[in-house]
Write a protein that holds these residues in place. Structure first.
Motif, PDB file in Angstrom:
ATOM      1  N   PHE A  50     -19.156   8.881  13.710  1.00  0.00           N
ATOM      2  CA  PHE A  50     -20.299   8.620  12.922  1.00  0.00           C
ATOM      3  C   PHE A  50     -20.993   7.670  13.776  1.00  0.00           C
ATOM      4  O   PHE A  50     -21.149   6.659  13.281  1.00  0.00           O
ATOM      5  N   GLU A  51     -22.217   8.063  14.088  1.00  0.00           N
ATOM      6  CA  GLU A  51     -23.429   7.958  14.640  1.00  0.00           C
ATOM      7  C   GLU A  51     -24.702   8.185  13.706  1.00  0.00           C
ATOM      8  O   GLU A  51     -25.370   8.777  12.692  1.00  0.00           O
ATOM      9  N   VAL A  52     -25.258   6.993  13.054  1.00  0.00           N
ATOM     10  CA  VAL A  52     -26.176   7.130  11.636  1.00  0.00           C
ATOM     11  C   VAL A  52     -27.475   6.939  11.969  1.00  0.00           C
ATOM     12  O   VAL A  52     -28.791   7.103  11.175  1.00  0.00           O
ATOM     13  N   GLY A  53     -27.703   6.441  13.419  1.00  0.00           N
ATOM     14  CA  GLY A  53     -29.243   6.733  13.140  1.00  0.00           C
ATOM     15  C   GLY A  53     -29.229   6.937  14.990  1.00  0.00           C
ATOM     16  O   GLY A  53     -29.225   7.711  15.901  1.00  0.00           O
ATOM     17  N   GLY A  54     -30.460   6.233  15.861  1.00  0.00           N
ATOM     18  CA  GLY A  54     -30.979   6.402  17.301  1.00  0.00           C
ATOM     19  C   GLY A  54     -29.665   6.515  18.289  1.00  0.00           C
ATOM     20  O   GLY A  54     -28.763   5.766  17.790  1.00  0.00           O
ATOM     21  N   LYS A  55     -29.249   6.878  19.383  1.00  0.00           N
ATOM     22  CA  LYS A  55     -27.660   7.579  19.727  1.00  0.00           C
ATOM     23  C   LYS A  55     -28.697   8.105  21.300  1.00  0.00           C
ATOM     24  O   LYS A  55     -27.505   7.753  22.000  1.00  0.00           O
ATOM     25  N   ASN A  56     -29.383   8.826  21.297  1.00  0.00           N
ATOM     26  CA  ASN A  56     -29.941   9.128  22.775  1.00  0.00           C
ATOM     27  C   ASN A  56     -30.946   8.422  23.338  1.00  0.00           C
ATOM     28  O   ASN A  56     -31.190   7.629  22.786  1.00  0.00           O
ATOM     29  N   PHE A  57     -31.020   8.132  24.620  1.00  0.00           N
ATOM     30  CA  PHE A  57     -30.972   7.217  25.755  1.00  0.00           C
ATOM     31  C   PHE A  57     -31.817   8.291  27.265  1.00  0.00           C
ATOM     32  O   PHE A  57     -31.132   8.851  27.143  1.00  0.00           O
ATOM     33  N   SER A  58     -32.460   7.787  27.638  1.00  0.00           N
ATOM     34  CA  SER A  58     -33.297   8.112  28.803  1.00  0.00           C
ATOM     35  C   SER A  58     -32.670   7.824  30.505  1.00  0.00           C
ATOM     36  O   SER A  58     -32.560   6.228  30.015  1.00  0.00           O
ATOM     37  N   SER A  59     -32.813   8.094  31.525  1.00  0.00           N
ATOM     38  CA  SER A  59     -32.162   7.703  32.189  1.00  0.00           C
ATOM     39  C   SER A  59     -33.209   7.121  33.048  1.00  0.00           C
ATOM     40  O   SER A  59     -33.300   5.972  34.114  1.00  0.00           O
ATOM     41  N   GLN A  60     -34.103   6.543  32.276  1.00  0.00           N
ATOM     42  CA  GLN A  60     -35.552   5.998  33.012  1.00  0.00           C
ATOM     43  C   GLN A  60     -36.047   4.714  32.165  1.00  0.00           C
ATOM     44  O   GLN A  60     -36.888   4.188  32.412  1.00  0.00           O
ATOM     45  N   TRP A  61     -35.224   4.359  30.888  1.00  0.00           N
ATOM     46  CA  TRP A  61     -34.770   2.798  30.468  1.00  0.00           C
ATOM     47  C   TRP A  61     -34.474   2.265  31.307  1.00  0.00           C
ATOM     48  O   TRP A  61     -33.228   1.969  31.731  1.00  0.00           O
ATOM     49  N   PRO A  62     -35.430   1.239  31.999  1.00  0.00           N
ATOM     50  CA  PRO A  62     -34.783   0.560  32.730  1.00  0.00           C
ATOM     51  C   PRO A  62     -33.653  -0.630  31.851  1.00  0.00           C
ATOM     52  O   PRO A  62     -32.726  -1.102  32.486  1.00  0.00           O
ATOM     53  N   ARG A  63     -34.071  -1.474  30.980  1.00  0.00           N
ATOM     54  CA  ARG A  63     -33.192  -2.183  30.518  1.00  0.00           C
ATOM     55  C   ARG A  63     -31.897  -1.699  29.507  1.00  0.00           C
ATOM     56  O   ARG A  63     -30.661  -2.244  29.913  1.00  0.00           O
ATOM     57  N   PHE A  64     -32.236  -0.727  29.009  1.00  0.00           N
ATOM     58  CA  PHE A  64     -30.779   0.392  28.645  1.00  0.00           C
ATOM     59  C   PHE A  64     -29.751   0.220  28.849  1.00  0.00           C
ATOM     60  O   PHE A  64     -29.066  -0.104  29.844  1.00  0.00           O
ATOM     61  N   ASN A  65     -30.903   0.924  30.922  1.00  0.00           N
ATOM     62  CA  ASN A  65     -29.305   1.259  31.591  1.00  0.00           C
ATOM     63  C   ASN A  65     -29.000  -0.009  32.837  1.00  0.00           C
ATOM     64  O   ASN A  65     -28.204   0.532  33.138  1.00  0.00           O
ATOM     65  N   GLU A  70     -24.119  -3.196  32.884  1.00  0.00           N
ATOM     66  CA  GLU A  70     -23.119  -4.414  32.769  1.00  0.00           C
ATOM     67  C   GLU A  70     -21.771  -3.983  32.208  1.00  0.00           C
ATOM     68  O   GLU A  70     -21.524  -5.036  32.019  1.00  0.00           O
ATOM     69  N   PHE A  71     -21.974  -3.246  31.096  1.00  0.00           N
ATOM     70  CA  PHE A  71     -21.284  -3.510  30.135  1.00  0.00           C
ATOM     71  C   PHE A  71     -19.859  -2.493  30.778  1.00  0.00           C
ATOM     72  O   PHE A  71     -19.207  -2.310  30.292  1.00  0.00           O
ATOM     73  N   ASN A  72     -20.159  -1.963  31.763  1.00  0.00           N
ATOM     74  CA  ASN A  72     -19.226  -0.753  32.065  1.00  0.00           C
ATOM     75  C   ASN A  72     -19.441   0.437  31.860  1.00  0.00           C
ATOM     76  O   ASN A  72     -17.830   0.763  31.618  1.00  0.00           O
ATOM     77  N   ILE A  73     -20.135   0.855  30.700  1.00  0.00           N
ATOM     78  CA  ILE A  73     -20.405   2.142  30.320  1.00  0.00           C
ATOM     79  C   ILE A  73     -20.791   3.046  30.840  1.00  0.00           C
ATOM     80  O   ILE A  73     -22.012   3.051  31.548  1.00  0.00           O
ATOM     81  N   HIS A  74     -20.243   4.474  31.083  1.00  0.00           N
ATOM     82  CA  HIS A  74     -19.863   4.892  32.802  1.00  0.00           C
ATOM     83  C   HIS A  74     -20.380   6.306  32.094  1.00  0.00           C
ATOM     84  O   HIS A  74     -20.820   7.468  32.901  1.00  0.00           O
ATOM     85  N   GLU A  75     -19.555   6.160  31.020  1.00  0.00           N
ATOM     86  CA  GLU A  75     -19.218   8.541  30.410  1.00  0.00           C
ATOM     87  C   GLU A  75     -20.670   8.427  29.774  1.00  0.00           C
ATOM     88  O   GLU A  75     -20.658   7.952  28.921  1.00  0.00           O
ATOM     89  N   HIS A  76     -20.960   9.611  30.302  1.00  0.00           N
ATOM     90  CA  HIS A  76     -22.434  10.068  29.463  1.00  0.00           C
ATOM     91  C   HIS A  76     -22.726  11.524  28.673  1.00  0.00           C
ATOM     92  O   HIS A  76     -21.353  12.643  29.551  1.00  0.00           O
ATOM     93  N   ASP A  77     -22.617  12.028  27.529  1.00  0.00           N
ATOM     94  CA  ASP A  77     -22.859  13.159  27.415  1.00  0.00           C
ATOM     95  C   ASP A  77     -24.594  13.439  27.288  1.00  0.00           C
ATOM     96  O   ASP A  77     -25.145  13.028  27.141  1.00  0.00           O
ATOM     97  N   ALA A  78     -24.106  14.653  27.920  1.00  0.00           N
ATOM     98  CA  ALA A  78     -25.996  15.375  28.224  1.00  0.00           C
ATOM     99  C   ALA A  78     -26.148  16.145  26.256  1.00  0.00           C
ATOM    100  O   ALA A  78     -25.435  16.126  26.000  1.00  0.00           O
ATOM    101  N   GLN A  79     -27.761  15.709  27.060  1.00  0.00           N
ATOM    102  CA  GLN A  79     -28.056  15.998  25.383  1.00  0.00           C
ATOM    103  C   GLN A  79     -29.259  17.359  25.338  1.00  0.00           C
ATOM    104  O   GLN A  79     -28.701  18.294  26.752  1.00  0.00           O
ATOM    105  N   HIS A  80     -28.802  17.438  24.001  1.00  0.00           N
ATOM    106  CA  HIS A  80     -29.224  19.643  24.835  1.00  0.00           C
ATOM    107  C   HIS A  80     -30.442  19.310  25.308  1.00  0.00           C
ATOM    108  O   HIS A  80     -31.884  18.536  24.539  1.00  0.00           O
ATOM    109  N   PRO A  81     -30.559  20.541  24.970  1.00  0.00           N
ATOM    110  CA  PRO A  81     -31.703  20.437  26.320  1.00  0.00           C
ATOM    111  C   PRO A  81     -33.059  21.536  26.019  1.00  0.00           C
ATOM    112  O   PRO A  81     -33.881  21.944  26.306  1.00  0.00           O
ATOM    113  N   ASP A  82     -32.704  22.050  24.227  1.00  0.00           N
ATOM    114  CA  ASP A  82     -33.775  22.757  23.750  1.00  0.00           C
ATOM    115  C   ASP A  82     -33.955  22.764  22.839  1.00  0.00           C
ATOM    116  O   ASP A  82     -32.666  21.733  21.640  1.00  0.00           O
TER     117      ASP A  82
END
Length: 429
Positions: A50-65, A70-82
């Motif tokens: 259950f994700e009840v709000g924002g969940k997607n991020f951009s590869s161009q977000w410097p702080r988030f990435n 830093e947290f060793n989180i490397h497993e990502h799912d692609a967002q829907h393309p359309d």
């Protein structure tokens, strides 16, 4: 060692605690609810994410990435393309990468004027994506030229009812007549940056990384920030043991603007600026069925004006049986008071008009964001300057949150970084 008191354990509050810790400054975070993450919370219950709000991020977000690394989180799912947008009672695809290039059916639905306006609007946002923010100043040109009227007054009706409404609903749960062009320009500029992903396993993994080794007090609601002679002196906190006063000389408010303004008396101009920042409510339904709901190449639908559904999507591309229904927009606001069961039935009925649901509901969670998500204000550069000028007159106070640097997770982290730097400088004096 002095302690910084942070109000709110959403991404801005957790981010502020993390950035302070990097400076060697300890903090305590007060959160009124029983969980961290705020309006972007996430959890796994009985095998369902259950994700009840924002969940997607951009590869161009410097702080988030940087924090993901830093947290060793490397497993990502692609967002829907359309997206598929309901236009003239039909589902019409808008490809995120191509927009109108090759999307003849979309162009035909929008007409010549609407097609050209959309191409120009998205082209400008994409070309100036790195400059369109509340730091570099280009957004002021957009505000000056366009913010005298809402989005609905500037564009062709077909475009307003389709893609522009899609942007306003996603951005602020708002109708095109309720938001202004500069805000959608900011949104689409971020939309144009990099590739977009979600964290495999859920956004709560990111929140937990921020929360590790932090002092977080759940179920403690800050009622007031006490100010004496222009300086922060304490907090009034309501928790399990009732109301109490806590001495504090350094505070970061990391709650939404409509909550922040209830915590203290701001100077008149700053108060008026804060009052002008709008939030629109919504409800999100996370639902899992026993067979796929999305099919035939559709994985996200934007609904038409008058629908109680703003938009909905598959939770992940590989989870067509899991749906995130979002009830947002003017029609949805009239029904948000109804029971969970009633909202689920409304969402299913509306969705089935476009794509019949053939499976049985296995589990669902309804989350009401009655406080809403931020739709900012017209000419926001001026509004923000007036608000910050008022805050600057209060020693020991800084603010962070969705209403300052953009309400994406990156924007919240940016505001948290700035607030922690301000407090760091104050404590070093």
């Amino acid at each position: 060692m002095k302690t910084v008191h942070i109000i709110g354990a959403g991404i801005a509050g957790l981010g502020a605690a993390h950035f302070l810790a990097a400076q060697g400054i300890q903090s305590v975070v007060y959160e009124a609810s029983d969980h961290i993450g705020g309006r972007a919370a996430g959890s796994i219950e009985e095998g369902t994410l259950f994700e009840v709000g924002g969940k997607n991020f951009s590869s161009q977000w410097p702080r988030f990435n940087a924090l993901l690394k830093e947290f060793n989180i490397h497993e990502h799912d692609a967002q829907h393309p359309d997206f598929h947008i309901v236009l003239k009672d039909q589902l019409v695809k808008l490809d995120k990468s191509r927009t109108l290039s090759g999307d003849l059916r979309l162009a035909m639905q929008l007409g010549l004027r609407g097609s050209l306006q959309l191409k120009d609007f998205l082209g400008y946002s994409r070309k100036h994506a790195d400059e369109l923010n509340y730091t570099n100043g280009l957004i002021q040109q957009v505000e000056h030229k366009w913010d005298h009227k809402p989005v609905s007054a500037h564009f062709a009706p077909s475009l307003v009812a389709g893609p522009m409404r899609m942007f306003s609903i996603i951005m602020g749960a708002a109708e095109p007549e309720e938001v202004y062009p500069s805000l959608l320009t900011l949104f689409t500029a971020g939309f144009a940056k990099g590739q977009h992903f979600a964290i495999q396993g859920g956004i709560q993994r990111f929140h937990q990384g921020l929360a590790n080794n932090k002092n977080i007090r759940l179920g403690e609601r800050v009622e007031r920030i006490q100010i004496e002679q222009g300086k922060v002196t304490g907090l009034v906190v309501n928790g399990a043991d009732g109301e109490k006063r806590i001495d504090a000389d350094a505070v970061i408010s990391a709650v939404p603007a409509h909550v922040f303004k209830r915590l203290l008396v701001l100077p008149e101009q700053a108060q008026a600026a804060c009052d002008s920042i709008r939030y629109f409510p919504l409800a999100m339904i996370n639902a899992r069925y026993d067979r796929p709901v999305f099919r035939d190449g559709v994985n996200s639908i934007m609904f038409e004006p008058g629908s109680v559904l703003g938009h909905c999507s598959a939770n992940r591309l590989y989870q067509p049986e899991q749906v995130r229904f979002t009830l947002s927009g003017a029609a949805a606001r009239k029904v948000l008071h109804q029971s969970d069961e009633a909202l689920i039935a409304l969402a299913e009925a509306e969705f089935s008009r476009r794509m019949p649901i053939t499976g049985q509901l296995v589990t669902a969670r309804v989350t009401r964001h009655i406080g809403g998500i931020c739709a900012y204000a017209p000419n926001f550069t001026r509004v923000k300057a007036e608000l910050l000028a008022g805050v600057d007159h209060i020693a020991g106070l800084a603010i962070a949150g969705d209403y300052l640097e953009g309400h994406t997770m990156e924007g919240c982290l940016h505001s948290a970084e700035l607030a922690s730097q301000r407090i760091g400088r104050y404590l070093a004096m």
